[in-house]
Scaffold this motif. Structure first.
Motif, PDB file in Angstrom:
ATOM      1  N   LEU A  60      72.631  32.945 -23.720  1.00 36.40           N
ATOM      2  CA  LEU A  60      74.002  32.539 -23.403  1.00 36.40           C
ATOM      3  C   LEU A  60      74.146  32.127 -21.944  1.00 36.40           C
ATOM      4  CD1 LEU A  60      76.079  35.158 -25.431  1.00 36.40           C
ATOM      5  CD2 LEU A  60      75.624  32.759 -26.005  1.00 36.40           C
ATOM      6  N   LEU A  61      73.417  32.782 -21.051  1.00 37.27           N
ATOM      7  CA  LEU A  61      73.449  32.390 -19.641  1.00 37.27           C
ATOM      8  C   LEU A  61      72.884  30.987 -19.444  1.00 37.27           C
ATOM      9  CD1 LEU A  61      72.352  35.694 -17.848  1.00 37.27           C
ATOM     10  CD2 LEU A  61      74.609  34.616 -17.767  1.00 37.27           C
ATOM     11  N   LEU A  62      71.893  30.644 -20.234  1.00 38.88           N
ATOM     12  CA  LEU A  62      71.245  29.336 -20.110  1.00 38.88           C
ATOM     13  C   LEU A  62      71.966  28.239 -20.884  1.00 38.88           C
ATOM     14  CD1 LEU A  62      67.495  30.365 -20.458  1.00 38.88           C
ATOM     15  CD2 LEU A  62      68.542  29.329 -18.440  1.00 38.88           C
ATOM     16  N   LEU A  63      72.799  28.610 -21.851  1.00 39.02           N
ATOM     17  CA  LEU A  63      73.379  27.624 -22.755  1.00 39.02           C
ATOM     18  C   LEU A  63      74.197  26.545 -22.043  1.00 39.02           C
ATOM     19  CD1 LEU A  63      73.685  26.718 -25.667  1.00 39.02           C
ATOM     20  CD2 LEU A  63      75.637  28.272 -25.895  1.00 39.02           C
ATOM     21  N   PRO A  64      75.138  26.878 -21.133  1.00 44.76           N
ATOM     22  CA  PRO A  64      75.889  25.798 -20.469  1.00 44.76           C
ATOM     23  C   PRO A  64      74.978  24.836 -19.715  1.00 44.76           C
ATOM     24  CG  PRO A  64      76.930  27.927 -20.083  1.00 44.76           C
ATOM     25  CD  PRO A  64      75.594  28.205 -20.693  1.00 44.76           C
ATOM     26  N   LEU A  65      73.961  25.368 -19.079  1.00 44.60           N
ATOM     27  CA  LEU A  65      73.012  24.524 -18.340  1.00 44.60           C
ATOM     28  C   LEU A  65      72.214  23.649 -19.301  1.00 44.60           C
ATOM     29  CD1 LEU A  65      72.088  24.095 -15.381  1.00 44.60           C
ATOM     30  CD2 LEU A  65      70.256  25.753 -15.841  1.00 44.60           C
ATOM     31  N   ALA A  66      71.801  24.241 -20.424  1.00 47.66           N
ATOM     32  CA  ALA A  66      71.005  23.487 -21.395  1.00 47.66           C
ATOM     33  C   ALA A  66      71.801  22.346 -22.018  1.00 47.66           C
ATOM     34  CB  ALA A  66      70.500  24.426 -22.491  1.00 47.66           C
ATOM     35  N   LEU A  67      73.122  22.537 -22.179  1.00 46.53           N
ATOM     36  CA  LEU A  67      73.952  21.511 -22.811  1.00 46.53           C
ATOM     37  C   LEU A  67      74.392  20.412 -21.850  1.00 46.53           C
ATOM     38  CD1 LEU A  67      76.254  23.761 -25.035  1.00 46.53           C
ATOM     39  CD2 LEU A  67      74.309  22.369 -25.776  1.00 46.53           C
ATOM     40  N   THR A  68      74.411  20.717 -20.558  1.00 44.21           N
ATOM     41  CA  THR A  68      74.967  19.753 -19.593  1.00 44.21           C
ATOM     42  C   THR A  68      73.935  19.132 -18.669  1.00 44.21           C
ATOM     43  OG1 THR A  68      75.464  21.540 -18.017  1.00 44.21           O
ATOM     44  CG2 THR A  68      77.199  20.913 -19.572  1.00 44.21           C
ATOM     45  N   GLY A  70      69.994  17.734 -18.367  1.00 43.72           N
ATOM     46  CA  GLY A  70      68.775  17.381 -19.061  1.00 43.72           C
ATOM     47  C   GLY A  70      69.042  16.426 -20.202  1.00 43.72           C
ATOM     48  N   PRO A  71      68.002  16.009 -20.909  1.00 39.64           N
ATOM     49  CA  PRO A  71      68.182  15.080 -22.026  1.00 39.64           C
ATOM     50  C   PRO A  71      68.981  15.709 -23.153  1.00 39.64           C
ATOM     51  CG  PRO A  71      65.947  15.949 -21.990  1.00 39.64           C
ATOM     52  CD  PRO A  71      66.595  16.396 -20.722  1.00 39.64           C
ATOM     53  N   GLY A  72      69.632  14.873 -23.951  1.00 38.66           N
ATOM     54  CA  GLY A  72      70.385  15.374 -25.092  1.00 38.66           C
ATOM     55  C   GLY A  72      69.486  16.098 -26.074  1.00 38.66           C
ATOM     56  N   LEU A  73      69.985  17.209 -26.620  1.00 37.31           N
ATOM     57  CA  LEU A  73      69.199  18.003 -27.562  1.00 37.31           C
ATOM     58  C   LEU A  73      69.255  17.372 -28.947  1.00 37.31           C
ATOM     59  CD1 LEU A  73      70.280  21.597 -26.438  1.00 37.31           C
ATOM     60  CD2 LEU A  73      68.170  20.381 -25.880  1.00 37.31           C
ATOM     61  N   ARG A  74      68.101  17.131 -29.511  1.00 38.81           N
ATOM     62  CA  ARG A  74      67.995  16.569 -30.860  1.00 38.81           C
ATOM     63  C   ARG A  74      67.218  17.549 -31.736  1.00 38.81           C
ATOM     64  NH1 ARG A  74      66.655  10.142 -29.631  1.00 38.81           N
ATOM     65  NH2 ARG A  74      68.472   9.782 -28.270  1.00 38.81           N
ATOM     66  N   TRP A  75      67.573  17.520 -33.021  1.00 42.60           N
ATOM     67  CA  TRP A  75      66.992  18.496 -33.928  1.00 42.60           C
ATOM     68  C   TRP A  75      65.472  18.415 -33.984  1.00 42.60           C
ATOM     69  CZ3 TRP A  75      69.009  22.791 -35.339  1.00 42.60           C
ATOM     70  CH2 TRP A  75      70.385  22.917 -35.500  1.00 42.60           C
ATOM     71  N   ARG A  76      64.927  17.210 -33.834  1.00 40.71           N
ATOM     72  CA  ARG A  76      63.464  17.069 -33.912  1.00 40.71           C
ATOM     73  C   ARG A  76      62.776  17.735 -32.719  1.00 40.71           C
ATOM     74  NH1 ARG A  76      61.418  12.406 -31.162  1.00 40.71           N
ATOM     75  NH2 ARG A  76      63.063  11.182 -30.127  1.00 40.71           N
ATOM     76  N   PRO A 186      54.098  17.356 -28.076  1.00 43.35           N
ATOM     77  CA  PRO A 186      54.736  16.381 -27.191  1.00 43.35           C
ATOM     78  C   PRO A 186      56.095  16.840 -26.685  1.00 43.35           C
ATOM     79  CG  PRO A 186      54.893  15.662 -29.482  1.00 43.35           C
ATOM     80  CD  PRO A 186      53.964  16.847 -29.450  1.00 43.35           C
ATOM     81  N   THR A 187      56.698  17.863 -27.332  1.00 47.35           N
ATOM     82  CA  THR A 187      58.000  18.356 -26.880  1.00 47.35           C
ATOM     83  C   THR A 187      57.879  19.221 -25.640  1.00 47.35           C
ATOM     84  OG1 THR A 187      57.836  20.271 -28.360  1.00 47.35           O
ATOM     85  CG2 THR A 187      58.950  18.306 -29.211  1.00 47.35           C
ATOM     86  N   ILE A 188      56.645  19.343 -25.093  1.00 46.49           N
ATOM     87  CA  ILE A 188      56.459  20.081 -23.858  1.00 46.49           C
ATOM     88  C   ILE A 188      57.265  19.443 -22.732  1.00 46.49           C
ATOM     89  CG2 ILE A 188      54.467  18.785 -23.010  1.00 46.49           C
ATOM     90  CD1 ILE A 188      54.790  22.592 -22.904  1.00 46.49           C
ATOM     91  N   ALA A 189      57.657  18.161 -22.900  1.00 47.89           N
ATOM     92  CA  ALA A 189      58.423  17.470 -21.870  1.00 47.89           C
ATOM     93  C   ALA A 189      59.849  17.982 -21.773  1.00 47.89           C
ATOM     94  CB  ALA A 189      58.427  15.964 -22.151  1.00 47.89           C
ATOM     95  N   MET A 190      60.333  18.756 -22.748  1.00 48.30           N
ATOM     96  CA  MET A 190      61.680  19.321 -22.672  1.00 48.30           C
ATOM     97  C   MET A 190      61.779  20.225 -21.457  1.00 48.30           C
ATOM     98  SD  MET A 190      63.731  21.753 -25.406  1.00 48.30           S
ATOM     99  CE  MET A 190      64.008  20.446 -26.606  1.00 48.30           C
ATOM    100  N   PRO A 191      62.849  20.114 -20.655  1.00 53.56           N
ATOM    101  CA  PRO A 191      63.000  20.988 -19.482  1.00 53.56           C
ATOM    102  C   PRO A 191      62.920  22.462 -19.865  1.00 53.56           C
ATOM    103  CG  PRO A 191      64.607  19.221 -19.424  1.00 53.56           C
ATOM    104  CD  PRO A 191      63.937  19.131 -20.762  1.00 53.56           C
TER     105      PRO A 191
END
Length: 310
Positions: A60-68, A70-76, A186-191
């Motif tokens: 929950l602490l990371l959630l606002p940062l994760a949503l705002t 970095g790249p948009g989160l996609r299900w894949r 390849p998803t290692i590129a996710m922040p």
């Protein structure tokens, strides 16, 4: 003006190595801090309730940062991270927590879970197509010997179901598989903050099932539980897992996981500083033997293993 001289490349490699060493030092300290947090909180709540709120608060602490940021989160990209959360966090933490709950000696659990570099070595070939060289194997075995020396005084086999000794083994293998899969994916590129958020929330969902089975998912409203959970969330989870993944992106799984061998002796130093628990000669010897093993693994690392990925 950019310096393209031959001296620029060694300087860049030296800076990357220095950064990696800083990350690994922080990783050792924060990874060891998890045991201290559990000690604080375990007197106030069942283990799975602690793990649930540790993971939930972190996510929950990371959630606002994760949503705002970095790249948009996609299900894949999200779904693989949920799998890594189930393996790396739920599997690893639940494995040793359940073992301790069934009565497996804590010292023995620590030894088994710190076989992580050996588990990575065994699984690197089928997952990554990589095998450790002789010096890396030697360093891993020396590191494990150091853990044996440092922790041998605490090993006592009690009346415990035989299968319970396999739980920390499964947990360690779970973390090893997650480590290697992330290195290959390849998803290692996710922040890091996005992947860690997803993994924490996924682990919290799984731990909620076990906590509910134990009795309740509601937090215990006292200072011991709240302080322990905050310690675990901020230091042992956000701190250690962030450093773990940042180091993993800059080096090989074998090198990064090898530093985990230093966590039992460092935990003993934490306990000495915070609780006045005595330090023995065997602990000091084990610490230096483990450090020697880590140095051997690090020096055997190919030059391409230490690099920055931004």
């Amino acid at each position: 003006m950019t310096d393209h001289s031959p001296a620029a490349a060694p300087s860049s490699r030296l800076a990357a190595l220095f950064l990696l060493l800083l990350l690994e030092t922080g990783l050792i300290i924060t990874w060891s801090a998890g045991f201290i947090g559990v000690r604080f909180a375990s007197d106030h709540a069942p283990i799975f309730l602690i793990l649930l709120w540790r993971s939930l608060v972190s996510g929950l602490l990371l959630l606002p940062l994760a949503l705002t940021w970095g790249p948009g989160l996609r299900w894949r990209h999200v779904i693989p991270q949920m799998l890594y959360g189930a393996l790396a966090m739920s599997g690893y933490l639940a494995g040793f927590a359940l073992a301790i709950g069934f009565g497996v000696p804590t010292g023995l659990v620590a030894l088994i879970t710190d076989m992580l570099p050996l588990a990575v070595a065994v699984l690197s070939w089928p997952i990554l197509g990589q095998a450790l060289n002789g010096r890396q194997w030697l360093g891993s075995l020396i590191g494990f010997a150091g853990v044996l020396i440092a922790s041998a005084h605490s090993l006592t086999l009690g009346t415990v179901p035989l299968w319970a000794y396999g739980l920390p083994v499964l947990g360690t293998l779970s973390l090893a598989v997650a480590t290697l899969l992330q290195k290959r994916s390849p998803t290692i590129a996710m922040p890091v903050h996005q992947s860690l958020c997803i993994q924490c929330l996924s682990a919290a969902a799984i731990f909620s099932v076990f906590a509910g089975y134990e009795g309740s998912v509601l937090p215990v409203m006292n200072a011991g539980f709240i302080g322990g959970v905050l310690w675990l969330a901020l230091v042992a989870t956000l701190g250690s897992w962030t450093l773990y993944y940042m180091a993993l992106r800059r080096s090989s799984p074998a090198r990064v996981t090898s530093v985990v061998y230093l966590s039992p002796p460092v935990t003993m130093i934490w306990a000495w500083l915070m609780f006045g628990e005595p330090l023995s000669l065997s602990m000091a010897i084990g610490l230096f033997v483990s450090l020697a093993g880590v140095i051997i693994v690090a020096r055997a690392q190919p030059k391409t293993g230490v690099q920055g990925h931004g």
